[in-house]
Design a protein around this motif. Structure first.
Motif, PDB file in Angstrom:
ATOM      1  N   ASP A  68      -6.885 -13.336  -5.722  1.00  0.00           N
ATOM      2  CA  ASP A  68      -6.989 -11.879  -5.734  1.00  0.00           C
ATOM      3  C   ASP A  68      -6.095 -11.256  -4.662  1.00  0.00           C
ATOM      4  O   ASP A  68      -5.484 -10.196  -4.878  1.00  0.00           O
ATOM      5  CB  ASP A  68      -8.451 -11.451  -5.511  1.00  0.00           C
ATOM      6  CG  ASP A  68      -9.345 -11.805  -6.694  1.00  0.00           C
ATOM      7  OD1 ASP A  68      -8.791 -12.073  -7.792  1.00  0.00           O
ATOM      8  OD2 ASP A  68     -10.578 -11.810  -6.540  1.00  0.00           O
ATOM      9  N   ASP A  69      -5.993 -11.924  -3.512  1.00  0.00           N
ATOM     10  CA  ASP A  69      -5.114 -11.415  -2.450  1.00  0.00           C
ATOM     11  C   ASP A  69      -3.656 -11.434  -2.885  1.00  0.00           C
ATOM     12  O   ASP A  69      -2.892 -10.514  -2.572  1.00  0.00           O
ATOM     13  CB  ASP A  69      -5.282 -12.264  -1.185  1.00  0.00           C
ATOM     14  CG  ASP A  69      -6.603 -11.979  -0.469  1.00  0.00           C
ATOM     15  OD1 ASP A  69      -7.014 -10.806  -0.465  1.00  0.00           O
ATOM     16  OD2 ASP A  69      -7.209 -12.918   0.056  1.00  0.00           O
ATOM     17  N   ARG A 123      -8.410  -5.554  -2.439  1.00  0.00           N
ATOM     18  CA  ARG A 123      -8.734  -6.844  -3.054  1.00  0.00           C
ATOM     19  C   ARG A 123     -10.048  -6.777  -3.813  1.00  0.00           C
ATOM     20  O   ARG A 123     -10.182  -7.346  -4.898  1.00  0.00           O
ATOM     21  CB  ARG A 123      -8.819  -7.930  -1.962  1.00  0.00           C
ATOM     22  CG  ARG A 123      -8.984  -9.349  -2.537  1.00  0.00           C
ATOM     23  CD  ARG A 123      -9.479 -10.317  -1.497  1.00  0.00           C
ATOM     24  NE  ARG A 123     -10.810  -9.961  -1.045  1.00  0.00           N
ATOM     25  CZ  ARG A 123     -11.930 -10.239  -1.718  1.00  0.00           C
ATOM     26  NH1 ARG A 123     -11.855 -10.850  -2.879  1.00  0.00           N
ATOM     27  NH2 ARG A 123     -13.105  -9.879  -1.245  1.00  0.00           N
ATOM     28  N   ARG A 124     -11.031  -6.067  -3.257  1.00  0.00           N
ATOM     29  CA  ARG A 124     -12.331  -5.985  -3.937  1.00  0.00           C
ATOM     30  C   ARG A 124     -12.204  -5.235  -5.267  1.00  0.00           C
ATOM     31  O   ARG A 124     -12.961  -5.498  -6.204  1.00  0.00           O
ATOM     32  CB  ARG A 124     -13.358  -5.301  -3.038  1.00  0.00           C
ATOM     33  CG  ARG A 124     -13.059  -3.858  -2.694  1.00  0.00           C
ATOM     34  CD  ARG A 124     -14.173  -3.267  -1.819  1.00  0.00           C
ATOM     35  NE  ARG A 124     -13.907  -1.887  -1.460  1.00  0.00           N
ATOM     36  CZ  ARG A 124     -13.139  -1.509  -0.442  1.00  0.00           C
ATOM     37  NH1 ARG A 124     -12.556  -2.431   0.310  1.00  0.00           N
ATOM     38  NH2 ARG A 124     -12.952  -0.233  -0.181  1.00  0.00           N
ATOM     39  N   THR A 125     -11.242  -4.297  -5.348  1.00  0.00           N
ATOM     40  CA  THR A 125     -11.022  -3.584  -6.614  1.00  0.00           C
ATOM     41  C   THR A 125     -10.409  -4.518  -7.641  1.00  0.00           C
ATOM     42  O   THR A 125     -10.778  -4.493  -8.823  1.00  0.00           O
ATOM     43  CB  THR A 125     -10.115  -2.362  -6.400  1.00  0.00           C
ATOM     44  OG1 THR A 125     -10.677  -1.532  -5.375  1.00  0.00           O
ATOM     45  CG2 THR A 125      -9.969  -1.556  -7.684  1.00  0.00           C
ATOM     46  N   ALA A 185     -10.850  -7.731  -7.727  1.00  0.00           N
ATOM     47  CA  ALA A 185     -11.950  -8.620  -8.127  1.00  0.00           C
ATOM     48  C   ALA A 185     -12.880  -7.925  -9.117  1.00  0.00           C
ATOM     49  O   ALA A 185     -13.329  -8.526 -10.106  1.00  0.00           O
ATOM     50  CB  ALA A 185     -12.727  -9.076  -6.896  1.00  0.00           C
ATOM     51  N   LYS A 186     -13.164  -6.650  -8.874  1.00  0.00           N
ATOM     52  CA  LYS A 186     -14.045  -5.900  -9.772  1.00  0.00           C
ATOM     53  C   LYS A 186     -13.435  -5.777 -11.166  1.00  0.00           C
ATOM     54  O   LYS A 186     -14.109  -5.996 -12.180  1.00  0.00           O
ATOM     55  CB  LYS A 186     -14.316  -4.512  -9.199  1.00  0.00           C
ATOM     56  CG  LYS A 186     -15.255  -3.666 -10.054  1.00  0.00           C
ATOM     57  CD  LYS A 186     -15.512  -2.319  -9.411  1.00  0.00           C
ATOM     58  CE  LYS A 186     -14.269  -1.434  -9.487  1.00  0.00           C
ATOM     59  NZ  LYS A 186     -14.558  -0.049  -9.016  1.00  0.00           N
ATOM     60  N   SER A 236     -12.645 -16.632 -11.505  1.00  0.00           N
ATOM     61  CA  SER A 236     -11.977 -16.608 -10.203  1.00  0.00           C
ATOM     62  C   SER A 236     -10.798 -17.577 -10.212  1.00  0.00           C
ATOM     63  O   SER A 236     -10.641 -18.401 -11.123  1.00  0.00           O
ATOM     64  CB  SER A 236     -12.955 -17.006  -9.109  1.00  0.00           C
ATOM     65  OG  SER A 236     -13.334 -18.376  -9.268  1.00  0.00           O
TER      66      SER A 236
END
Length: 496
Positions: free
Chosen positions: A450-451, A466-468, A470-471, A480
């Motif tokens: 993701d990064d 990064r969390r976006t 992943a979402k 993943s």
């Protein structure tokens, strides 16, 4: 929350058609409510209502030609619905605007069918959803940018009850301002929706889609599909010659075709696809500006019959009516006043929101879906100084007829991702599509974390956390990076 506030919120969320049904119930229940059937404030042939004025127009034309005109429009519609919901003052008149001659109802046509009487269809599915609801639900789960999303909705609206797209793709492309191959690319995505065979443009294509899904579309079968007229004539010799197979093979191929479903849309009940009746019309004026108005043909027009109320009140006073009777009459008056006030405020609020959507999406109307602007509820709410929840209610179950077709209001809203250089934001749908494309193309020996995806997108001007990533990845059911590495090396996940 008071009953009156609940009613006002309920009215705001209803479509015009649902509103008509609701008002009919109120007309039956409340003797002080009167339907306006003529152009004046009384039923045709009846006495005028004492103390009543002409109905307040619920339809106003908004000229969006200039900023000054837009400001004037906002001033004319500055009564915020949120303040109205907390105002219990009486109101005696409301209604719709002048009649409307234009009909923006989307058409349906064609009746492709498979004529072999021996055909056996798949068992009919027991679905609570209708055809349009089913495909819309599936389409929402598929990654697509904002432009493709709008094209997809146009194709869904072009479906007939059998599940075929009967409108030429060239016509859809011209209306949306895109190239025909862009429409065809979206069509190919929609053709993956279950049951297989939906979104075909002909019987041959419908059968081919199902045969390809079963890995049975070989050259001989394709030749048979190209000559279905010979099958209808039962010209076995001709089919043998064209397909290059013997009689036994032809018999087997015909049996395979008989097992297919020539009208997959009928699995959803076979009811005619409901036409979309717009709540709002958007038209191009002669001077190039835009005119926004409500569909007054579907708006209920009601008034409070204050003369009847006064007459009954006098009779009650003369006869010494009990408190229960007086209370009932008072409740009817308050309810009628609130209803007509809520109807008028609802109309003005919808018009206000629709006008801002047109203002924000003017480039889409002028140039096509490639110019669809990232837009959210907050941007519209702030522009017209309303609460975001009010805008959300207004845009639920409402459709807008534009020169580019009829669209649900919610289709004009799409989340945006900021650009790293401070430029124009990216549609969240387009970012989802980019993430999926990167993952589909990744090397099994070089799986993207993701990064790493954040880094790649940043290099293309997309400012995303990064969390976006992943979402969005999880929303598309993409494993993943650790899980993808294991699956791709084992050959259990598609590469490329």
């Amino acid at each position: 929350m008071t009953p009156q506030l609940q009613q006002a919120i309920k009215l705001l969320q209803l479509s015009n058609i649902e509103l008509l049904a609701y008002v009919e119930q109120e007309l039956e229940r409340n003797p002080l409510l009167e339907r306006v059937e003529g152009d004046n404030g009384a039923d045709d042939g009846g006495e005028p209502f004492e103390g009543e004025t002409d109905p307040v127009p619920a339809v106003e034309r908004l000229d969006l030609a200039s900023d000054a005109a837009a400001d004037r429009a906002r001033e004319a519609l500055d009564a915020d619905v949120d303040s109205t919901f907390t105002n219990d003052s009486g109101y005696d008149a409301a209604g719709a605007g002048s009649g409307l001659d234009s009909n923006y109802i989307s058409g349906r046509g064609g009746d492709p069918r498979f004529e072999d009487e021996g055909s056996s269809l798949e068992q009919t599915l027991s679905e609570a959803k209708n055809l349009r609801e089913h495909v819309q639900e599936q389409w929402q789960l598929m990654p697509a940018n904002a432009a493709d999303r709008m094209i997809g909705h146009a194709l869904i609206d072009a479906l007939d009850e059998a599940g075929y797209v009967t409108e030429p793709l060239a016509d859809i492309a011209a209306r949306l301002g895109v190239e025909e191959d862009e429409v065809e690319a979206v069509l190919l995505d929609l053709q993956t929706i279950e049951p297989v065979g939906l979104f075909a443009r002909s019987l041959k294509e419908c059968l081919a889609l199902q045969l390809r899904d079963r890995n049975r579309l070989d050259p001989a079968m394709q030749a048979l599909l190209d000559n279905l007229e010979l099958l209808a004539k039962r010209d076995v010799a001709g089919l043998m010659r064209i397909c290059g197979v013997d009689q036994e093979d032809i018999a087997d191929m015909v049996q395979e075709i008989r097992a297919l479903n020539p009208k997959p849309g009928l699995l959803f009940g076979g009811e005619p696809v409901q036409t979309l009746i717009p709540d709002v019309f958007v038209r191009r004026a002669a001077d190039g500006s835009w005119t926004v108005e409500l569909n007054s043909d579907t708006l209920p027009r009601v008034l409070v019959n204050s003369r009847y109320y006064a007459r009954v009140s006098r009779d009650n006073k003369a006869t010494g009516a009990d408190k229960q009777t007086k209370s009932y009459l008072s409740d009817c008056l308050n309810s009628a006043n609130w209803l007509v006030k809520s109807l008028d405020q609802r109309a003005h609020t919808i018009l206000k929101v629709a006008s801002e959507i047109v203002r924000q999406q003017e480039n889409f109307l002028r140039h096509g879906v490639s110019h669809l602007k990232p837009l959210n509820l907050r941007a519209v709410a702030e522009a017209i100084e309303m609460h975001e929840s009010t805008v959300s209610r207004v845009t639920s179950n409402k459709t807008m007829a534009t020169p580019r077709g009829i669209f649900e209001m919610k289709y004009f809203f799409t989340a945006s991702i900021a650009a790293t250089d401070g430029g124009e934001a990216f549609s969240a749908e387009s970012i989802r599509h980019r993430i999926k494309s990167l993952i589909d193309a990744e090397d099994p020996n070089d799986i993207l974390s993701d990064d790493k995806i954040v880094e790649i997108l940043a290099g293309k001007g997309v400012d995303i956390a990064r969390r976006t990533v992943a979402k969005y990845r999880e929303a598309m059911n993409i494993p993943s990076s650790v899980e993808r590495r294991r699956l791709k090396r084992a050959g259990l996940l598609k590469v490329g």
